[in-house]
Design a protein around this motif. Sequence first.
Motif, PDB file in Angstrom:
ATOM      1  N   LEU A 204       0.869  -1.171   0.000  1.00 62.51           N
ATOM      2  CA  LEU A 204       0.000   0.000   0.000  1.00 62.51           C
ATOM      3  C   LEU A 204       0.908   1.224   0.000  1.00 62.51           C
ATOM      4  O   LEU A 204       1.784   1.356   0.868  1.00 62.51           O
ATOM      5  N   PHE A 205       0.731   2.062  -0.998  1.00 67.63           N
ATOM      6  CA  PHE A 205       1.536   3.281  -1.105  1.00 67.63           C
ATOM      7  C   PHE A 205       0.616   4.484  -0.942  1.00 67.63           C
ATOM      8  O   PHE A 205      -0.476   4.514  -1.519  1.00 67.63           O
ATOM      9  N   GLY A 206       1.059   5.450  -0.167  1.00 67.60           N
ATOM     10  CA  GLY A 206       0.185   6.591   0.060  1.00 67.60           C
ATOM     11  C   GLY A 206       0.930   7.878   0.362  1.00 67.60           C
ATOM     12  O   GLY A 206       2.154   7.904   0.517  1.00 67.60           O
ATOM     13  N   THR A 207       0.159   8.955   0.425  1.00 68.09           N
ATOM     14  CA  THR A 207       0.693  10.269   0.770  1.00 68.09           C
ATOM     15  C   THR A 207      -0.087  10.837   1.938  1.00 68.09           C
ATOM     16  O   THR A 207      -1.221  10.436   2.217  1.00 68.09           O
ATOM     17  N   MET A 208       0.533  11.777   2.611  1.00 64.45           N
ATOM     18  CA  MET A 208      -0.085  12.423   3.769  1.00 64.45           C
ATOM     19  C   MET A 208       0.230  13.912   3.720  1.00 64.45           C
ATOM     20  O   MET A 208       1.393  14.292   3.647  1.00 64.45           O
ATOM     21  N   GLN A 209      -0.809  14.734   3.732  1.00 69.37           N
ATOM     22  CA  GLN A 209      -0.618  16.183   3.699  1.00 69.37           C
ATOM     23  C   GLN A 209      -1.256  16.822   4.921  1.00 69.37           C
ATOM     24  O   GLN A 209      -2.421  16.567   5.233  1.00 69.37           O
ATOM     25  N   ASP A 210      -0.491  17.636   5.599  1.00 69.58           N
ATOM     26  CA  ASP A 210      -0.990  18.365   6.767  1.00 69.58           C
ATOM     27  C   ASP A 210      -1.840  19.537   6.274  1.00 69.58           C
ATOM     28  O   ASP A 210      -1.335  20.480   5.660  1.00 69.58           O
ATOM     29  N   ILE A 211      -3.147  19.464   6.518  1.00 66.61           N
ATOM     30  CA  ILE A 211      -4.057  20.533   6.077  1.00 66.61           C
ATOM     31  C   ILE A 211      -4.663  21.240   7.284  1.00 66.61           C
ATOM     32  O   ILE A 211      -5.727  21.845   7.178  1.00 66.61           O
ATOM     33  N   THR A 212      -3.973  21.170   8.415  1.00 70.64           N
ATOM     34  CA  THR A 212      -4.499  21.771   9.645  1.00 70.64           C
ATOM     35  C   THR A 212      -4.769  23.258   9.477  1.00 70.64           C
ATOM     36  O   THR A 212      -5.863  23.751   9.782  1.00 70.64           O
ATOM     37  N   ARG A 216      -8.333  25.218   9.276  1.00 67.35           N
ATOM     38  CA  ARG A 216      -8.667  26.281  10.238  1.00 67.35           C
ATOM     39  C   ARG A 216      -9.160  27.522   9.497  1.00 67.35           C
ATOM     40  O   ARG A 216     -10.157  28.149   9.892  1.00 67.35           O
ATOM     41  N   LEU A 217      -8.454  27.889   8.422  1.00 68.71           N
ATOM     42  CA  LEU A 217      -8.849  29.073   7.655  1.00 68.71           C
ATOM     43  C   LEU A 217     -10.200  28.868   6.976  1.00 68.71           C
ATOM     44  O   LEU A 217     -11.031  29.791   6.930  1.00 68.71           O
ATOM     45  N   GLU A 218     -10.434  27.657   6.436  1.00 67.92           N
ATOM     46  CA  GLU A 218     -11.721  27.378   5.788  1.00 67.92           C
ATOM     47  C   GLU A 218     -12.859  27.443   6.799  1.00 67.92           C
ATOM     48  O   GLU A 218     -13.927  27.990   6.516  1.00 67.92           O
ATOM     49  N   ARG A 219     -12.630  26.896   7.984  1.00 67.05           N
ATOM     50  CA  ARG A 219     -13.660  26.934   9.014  1.00 67.05           C
ATOM     51  C   ARG A 219     -13.905  28.372   9.482  1.00 67.05           C
ATOM     52  O   ARG A 219     -15.053  28.765   9.717  1.00 67.05           O
ATOM     53  N   ALA A 220     -12.822  29.144   9.596  1.00 68.42           N
ATOM     54  CA  ALA A 220     -12.981  30.538  10.018  1.00 68.42           C
ATOM     55  C   ALA A 220     -13.738  31.330   8.956  1.00 68.42           C
ATOM     56  O   ALA A 220     -14.610  32.154   9.281  1.00 68.42           O
ATOM     57  N   ALA A 221     -13.433  31.078   7.674  1.00 62.83           N
ATOM     58  CA  ALA A 221     -14.137  31.778   6.596  1.00 62.83           C
ATOM     59  C   ALA A 221     -15.611  31.388   6.576  1.00 62.83           C
ATOM     60  O   ALA A 221     -16.492  32.237   6.364  1.00 62.83           O
ATOM     61  N   ALA A 222     -15.891  30.096   6.800  1.00 68.32           N
ATOM     62  CA  ALA A 222     -17.285  29.641   6.827  1.00 68.32           C
ATOM     63  C   ALA A 222     -18.038  30.263   7.990  1.00 68.32           C
ATOM     64  O   ALA A 222     -19.212  30.658   7.852  1.00 68.32           O
ATOM     65  N   GLN A 223     -17.360  30.379   9.131  1.00 69.49           N
ATOM     66  CA  GLN A 223     -18.001  30.998  10.285  1.00 69.49           C
ATOM     67  C   GLN A 223     -18.240  32.483  10.039  1.00 69.49           C
ATOM     68  O   GLN A 223     -19.305  33.025  10.400  1.00 69.49           O
TER      69      GLN A 223
END
Length: 297
Positions: A204-212, A216-223
């Motif tokens: 199994l080969f995969g990637t991991m991207q930190d989108i923290t 946070r910015l998307e949630r703040a913009a939605a709020q």
Amino acid sequence: IYVNPVGAQQLRRTQQELTGSLIWELFPAAVAGPSHLAYERSMRLRETVRIEQYYPPLDCWFDIFAYPIDFDDRVGIGVHFADVTARRRREERLARNEEAMARAQQIAGVGSWHWHIDTEVVQWSAETYRLLAFEEDYQPTTAWMEEFVHPDDLARNLEAIQHTLETNARYDLVIRMRPRDGSTRICHVLGVAERDETGRALALFGTMQDITERTRLERAAAQDKRDLQNALRAARMANYAWNIECDVMDWSPEYFELTGLDPATFTPARENVLARIHPDDAANVRATSAAAIIVAA
């Protein structure tokens, strides 16, 4: 010296040139170099020596194997050598590609991981080590997901992995990870199964991207958007955006509520809107909007 035909070809010389000659006179650039020292060591200590050497005048890499031999009452050395330039070039390209990949992963904040199912060997890229706050001498195990995935996300993560192994579906999840430093990071994880010719999953080969931060910015913009909508609704106000070039208007939901128009049937555009203006105000609205366009330009 004596050199066979293959060796002469690799040294870009004829057998006639090489046979009986002093090697260091023919190849002066090698004097005091690795091969020279290796031959002297093999002769002096009567031991086998193996090295790889780059020889600039020929722009070649050689794998050199020197060993002691006896000639009746004399001693000497035998040398096996092979032109390994093609292999070294491949290794150099691979090293450059790996370095470029590591730099790209660092810039993008994307790590990779590789789980070999049969051998249970797990490999992390340098960026994965960084994301999970580990030094690169740490050896991850097959239980690394259980160790670092947030408990509330673990079940669906393991289900997604199993589904990927059993089917050709891609493993694609947003989960919370818990690095060794105790923080909680939101990560977008992708993975695919590598299979043999029979379709059996080998790895199994995969990637991991930190989108923290992005999350946070998307949630703040939605709020912020929700707060604005609540404020507009409470004040009986609305907002809109108008793309003048293509005459497309974007009305907020409150705008449709205030005007009583149905977004399913009414298309906000300049003439459509002006047609809804009271005749006594239409001229003033047209002039004001025209003046605004001139100022904006």
